[in-house]
Design a protein around this motif. Structure first.
Motif, short mmCIF file in Angstrom:
data_model
loop_
_atom_site.label_atom_id
_atom_site.label_comp_id
_atom_site.label_asym_id
_atom_site.label_seq_id
_atom_site.Cartn_x
_atom_site.Cartn_y
_atom_site.Cartn_z
N UNK A 111 0.86 -1.18 0.00
CA UNK A 111 0.00 0.00 0.00
C UNK A 111 0.90 1.23 0.00
N UNK A 112 0.82 2.01 -1.06
CA UNK A 112 1.61 3.23 -1.19
C UNK A 112 0.85 4.41 -0.56
N UNK A 113 -0.47 4.45 -0.80
CA UNK A 113 -1.31 5.52 -0.26
C UNK A 113 -2.71 4.98 -0.04
N UNK A 139 -11.50 9.97 -1.92
CA UNK A 139 -10.73 8.83 -1.44
C UNK A 139 -9.75 8.41 -2.54
N UNK A 140 -8.51 8.16 -2.12
CA UNK A 140 -7.48 7.74 -3.06
C UNK A 140 -6.73 6.55 -2.48
N UNK A 141 -6.42 5.62 -3.36
CA UNK A 141 -5.70 4.42 -2.95
C UNK A 141 -4.68 4.11 -4.04
N UNK A 192 -7.13 18.90 -6.48
CA UNK A 192 -5.70 19.14 -6.66
C UNK A 192 -4.90 18.59 -5.47
N UNK A 193 -5.41 18.74 -4.26
CA UNK A 193 -4.73 18.23 -3.08
C UNK A 193 -4.58 16.72 -3.15
N UNK A 194 -5.62 16.03 -3.59
CA UNK A 194 -5.56 14.58 -3.73
C UNK A 194 -4.49 14.19 -4.74
N UNK A 195 -4.49 14.84 -5.88
CA UNK A 195 -3.51 14.53 -6.92
C UNK A 195 -2.09 14.79 -6.44
N UNK A 196 -1.88 15.85 -5.66
CA UNK A 196 -0.55 16.13 -5.12
C UNK A 196 -0.10 15.05 -4.15
N UNK A 197 -1.02 14.46 -3.39
CA UNK A 197 -0.68 13.38 -2.47
C UNK A 197 -0.29 12.12 -3.21
N UNK A 198 -0.91 11.90 -4.35
CA UNK A 198 -0.57 10.71 -5.16
C UNK A 198 0.81 10.90 -5.75
#
Length: 105
Positions: free
Chosen positions: A63-65, A73-75, A99-105
């Motif tokens: 599990x990376x994220x 939700x992002x996985x 954008x915040x989700x994409x930056x975390x990925x």
């Protein structure tokens, strides 16, 4: 010899809008022969993602994220044996900070 059913050949099944929460146990959403990786929505109802990986590949899965960020939700899972990264995202229509989700990925 009968041909195998396509659904039994899937290595990965990724679903969005799982609508799961801490009150729903993994045993309630089990699929035989697969291990589930859940990312439940933490701040409101509905949403969420769940990814099923065929059991034989679970020892090679990292599990990376796994995060619930701004109603999204992002996985991110990586299966080393297949050199494969799976990204599953649920972004609701009313999401204002994707954008915040994409930056975390």
């Amino acid at each position: 010899m009968a041909a195998p059913k396509p659904e039994s050949d899937a290595l990965i099944v990724a679903l969005t809008e799982s609508h799961l929460n801490h009150n729903i146990k993994d045993a309630e959403v089990t699929i035989a022969g697969y291990t589930s990786f859940r990312t439940d929505r933490t701040n409101t109802i509905k949403g969420g993602v769940i990814t099923y990986i065929k059991d034989e590949f679970v020892p090679y899965t990292k599990v990376i994220l796994s995060a619930s960020i701004s109603n999204t939700e992002a996985q991110v899972l990586h299966i080393k044996r297949l050199d494969l990264t799976i990204i599953t995202i649920y972004r609701p229509p009313a999401c204002t900070d994707f954008k915040t989700t994409l930056e975390n990925i």
